[in-house]
Design an enzyme around this catalytic site. Structure first.
Site, PDB file in Angstrom:
ATOM      1  N   HIS A 105       0.811  -1.218   0.000  1.00 20.86           N
ATOM      2  CA  HIS A 105       0.000   0.000   0.000  1.00 20.86           C
ATOM      3  C   HIS A 105       0.847   1.273   0.000  1.00 20.86           C
ATOM      4  CE1 HIS A 105       0.873   1.081   4.231  1.00 20.86           C
ATOM      5  NE2 HIS A 105       0.924  -0.226   4.417  1.00 20.86           N
ATOM      6  N   ASP A 106       0.409   2.248  -0.743  1.00 19.35           N
ATOM      7  CA  ASP A 106       1.003   3.587  -0.780  1.00 19.35           C
ATOM      8  C   ASP A 106       2.442   3.613  -1.279  1.00 19.35           C
ATOM      9  OD1 ASP A 106      -1.263   5.143   0.436  1.00 19.35           O
ATOM     10  OD2 ASP A 106      -0.884   3.732   2.065  1.00 19.35           O
TER      11      ASP A 106
END
Length: 229
Positions: A155-156
């Site tokens: 994620h991210d």
């Protein structure tokens, strides 16, 4: 930069002509990827290979060798190109030489890679994502990013232009790879760590702290190689 959100990602029209730049092993793997894509949704009419170094035989995996970057730039009609060059720096150099406005660089994603609108993943032009890769959510991949077999991206994470992940490399959540980074097979970048532009992480290395630009790091934990004077 042309950014394509995966919610906008659609297969091209049936019979779209495409060539592969790079007549080596990765080029043959990309040909396999294209055939796997065509088995799911017939899209690409793969015409053959280009490479500035001519292969030893006139055909590669049953397709013709068609010429150099200069020959490709001379194409008179629109043509899609997959740049199958594993080195980040070499891939960037090839793209810089492909200057014709007739050429386009589609993102190619293996049909079994789970990506959907709810994951909010952005792809730049020319990305290649091979079989077995796992991407979670809120991820940004720049132009001409290569994810080889079985890579994971959390994620991210942000992978800037021309980053290269070799098989089973892992980028944890909120990590950032600057342009032209190269992760060797089974290399890992842990959560929140940044790797500087053009740096190389050796096979099996684990990056636990930020790395500056243009270094080579190896080992567990990864340490910069020191060059003896």
């Amino acid at each position: 930069m042309t950014t394509l959100f995966f919610s906008d990602y659609e297969a091209g029209e049936t019979g779209t002509p495409l060539v592969i730049f790079g007549a080596g092993g990765l080029g043959r793997e990309v040909l396999l990827l294209l055939r796997q894509l065509n088995a799911t949704h017939p899209t690409w009419d793969v015409r053959g290979f280009y490479d500035d170094a001519a292969p030893a035989t006139p055909t590669v995996a049953g397709l013709p060798y068609l010429g150099t970057a200069a020959d490709l730039n001379a194409t008179p009609t629109p043509l899609a190109v997959a740049v199958a060059v594993g080195s980040s720096a070499s891939r960037a150099a090839v793209v810089a030489r492909l200057t014709s406005d007739k050429l386009t660089f589609p993102a190619l994603v293996h049909p079994h890679v789970a990506l959907g609108p709810q994951q909010r993943i952005a792809l730049g032009e020319g990305c290649i994502i091979q079989q077995g890769c796992l991407l979670t959510c809120d991820i940004s991949l720049g132009r001409f990013v290569l994810l080889n077999l079985g890579c994971t991206v959390g994620h991210d994470a942000v992978l800037e232009d021309f980053c290269s992940l070799m098989p089973h490399a892992n980028v944890s959540g909120a990590a950032r790879l600057a342009a032209g980074c190269y992760l060797g097979t089974n290399a890992t970048v842990i959560q929140g760590v940044r790797v500087g532009e053009g740096s190389i992480v050796g096979a099996g290395a684990v990056v636990v702290r930020d790395l500056p630009a243009n270094v080579t790091a190896v080992g567990v934990p990864a340490r910069e190689l020191r060059v003896k004077s």
